[in-house]
Design an enzyme around this catalytic site. Structure first.
Site, short mmCIF file in Angstrom:
data_model
loop_
_atom_site.label_atom_id
_atom_site.label_comp_id
_atom_site.label_asym_id
_atom_site.label_seq_id
_atom_site.Cartn_x
_atom_site.Cartn_y
_atom_site.Cartn_z
N GLU A 30 -7.09 -6.62 12.35
CA GLU A 30 -5.78 -7.04 12.82
C GLU A 30 -4.88 -5.82 13.01
O GLU A 30 -4.92 -4.89 12.20
CB GLU A 30 -5.15 -8.00 11.80
CG GLU A 30 -5.94 -9.28 11.60
CD GLU A 30 -5.34 -10.21 10.57
OE1 GLU A 30 -4.17 -10.01 10.20
OE2 GLU A 30 -6.03 -11.14 10.14
N HIS A 55 -1.85 -14.21 12.82
CA HIS A 55 -1.66 -14.15 11.37
C HIS A 55 -0.21 -14.43 10.98
O HIS A 55 0.45 -13.65 10.30
CB HIS A 55 -2.09 -12.79 10.81
CG HIS A 55 -2.42 -12.87 9.34
ND1 HIS A 55 -3.24 -11.95 8.71
CD2 HIS A 55 -2.04 -13.74 8.36
CE1 HIS A 55 -3.34 -12.25 7.41
NE2 HIS A 55 -2.62 -13.33 7.19
N ARG A 87 -8.67 -15.58 5.33
CA ARG A 87 -9.00 -14.20 5.68
C ARG A 87 -10.14 -14.23 6.69
O ARG A 87 -11.10 -15.00 6.53
CB ARG A 87 -9.40 -13.37 4.45
CG ARG A 87 -8.25 -13.03 3.51
CD ARG A 87 -7.22 -12.12 4.17
NE ARG A 87 -6.14 -11.74 3.28
CZ ARG A 87 -4.99 -12.40 3.15
NH1 ARG A 87 -4.81 -13.53 3.83
NH2 ARG A 87 -4.05 -11.98 2.34
#
Length: 320
Positions: free
Chosen positions: A268, A287, A239
């Site tokens: 994000e 991601h 994270r």
């Protein structure tokens, strides 16, 4: 009247093709959204008419405040069996069911090593150099992994798996976390170190494998990054807020560490003008650590099963 379903954050436009929706499609009306909205008022405008919302991981956050403004919502599905972006207790208090899914394959483990190898061997830099038409052929010296020390901050399932791969490269593997014990480190065949400082001082590559919480937020601060070797590489597939992002940017710019590989960020999708996008010493991926065809097949097939269960009055895979 068919219940309205919103599929959120379908970046690759694949939610409807990764699974067979025929078992539910006659009973629901589906809208698919490929963009992420962070503004709560805009989210309410988009979602207030929907009865079922299908989320992809933690791309869109469902706080108690947002849930309180979605009066028609009866079911949230999430990919995976854990989603810290959803206030599950509040959802339950509102009578909203939250259902999760399993996963398939070793996507995140594969991505961890894809990033480590890409950063260590300057893959992104060399690729950009060749494609730019530069007359320079070899411009850097890759870092050899054999004999180097991999420091794992977090030695749970993924950390342990990462350690096993590291052994194939003849690396020394050390581990630390706030809750790691010598016994658990030994079970993972990882050398236990007693402090974060020791791990950072000894590691050639540092990789994070922790759940984000109040106690792990910025577990790598500016002061921690300053302890690392100037030749060290930092990898984060867990994270974004585990690392002080501004401190990392400053460290790479000043070459107080050699580089980094990141798959996760404070915000994000990463804003277009974000400084991380402009630093050659940092390799970025969007991601995608958990993203592959095997995972998506399980994610979306079980999402359909969860919707069918809800429609039939037998909810499945409810999150606690």
């Amino acid at each position: 009247m068919a219940l309205r379903v919103a599929i959120l954050d379908d970046y690759q436009h694949v939610a409807l093709t990764c699974a067979d929706w025929s078992t539910v499609e006659k009973r629901i009306s589906i809208d698919v959204f490929s963009d992420t909205i962070h503004d709560e008022d805009l989210l309410v405008q988009r979602l207030e008419a929907y009865h079922i919302i299908c989320t992809m991981r933690e791309r869109t956050k469902f706080t108690s405040k947002l849930l309180d403004r979605l009066p028609n919502l009866r079911l949230i599905t999430t990919t995976g069996m854990r989603n810290q972006g959803i206030d599950i207790d509040f959802a339950k208090s509102k009578g909203i069911i939250v259902s999760g899914t399993g996963s398939g394959g070793n996507s995140t483990l594969e991505h961890i090593w894809a990033l480590i190898l890409s950063v260590a061997r300057n893959i992104a830099v060399d690729d950009a150099n060749i494609k730019s038409g530069s007359p320079l052929w070899q411009t850097s010296i890759p870092v050899g992994l054999s004999g180097k020390t991999l420091g794992l901050i977090g030695v749970g399932r993924l950390g342990s798996q990462t350690a096993k791969v590291a052994k194939a490269f003849n690396m020394r593997v050390i581990g630390w976390s706030p809750n790691l014990t010598p016994e658990r480190a030994s079970q993972a065949e990882v050398e236990f170190v007693r402090s974060k400082k020791q791990l950072l001082q000894q590691s050639d590559i540092v990789s994070l494998h922790l759940v984000l919480s109040q106690t792990t937020h910025h577990i790598l601060s500016a002061g921690d990054i300053a302890i690392m070797k100037p030749s060290a590489l930092l990898i984060n597939t867990s994270r974004g807020p585990l690392i002080d992002e501004a401190a990392l940017i400053d460290a790479v710019k000043k070459k107080s560490i050699s580089g980094a590989g990141l798959d996760v960020y404070d915000l994000e999708p990463l804003p277009l003008e974000h400084p991380l996008r402009k630093i050659p010493g940092i390799t970025l991926t969007p991601h995608t650590g958990y993203v592959n065809d095997s995972n998506y097949k399980v994610f979306w097939s079980e999402t359909v099963e969860n919707i069918a269960g809800f429609l039939n009055g037998t909810p499945r895979r409810e999150l606690a």
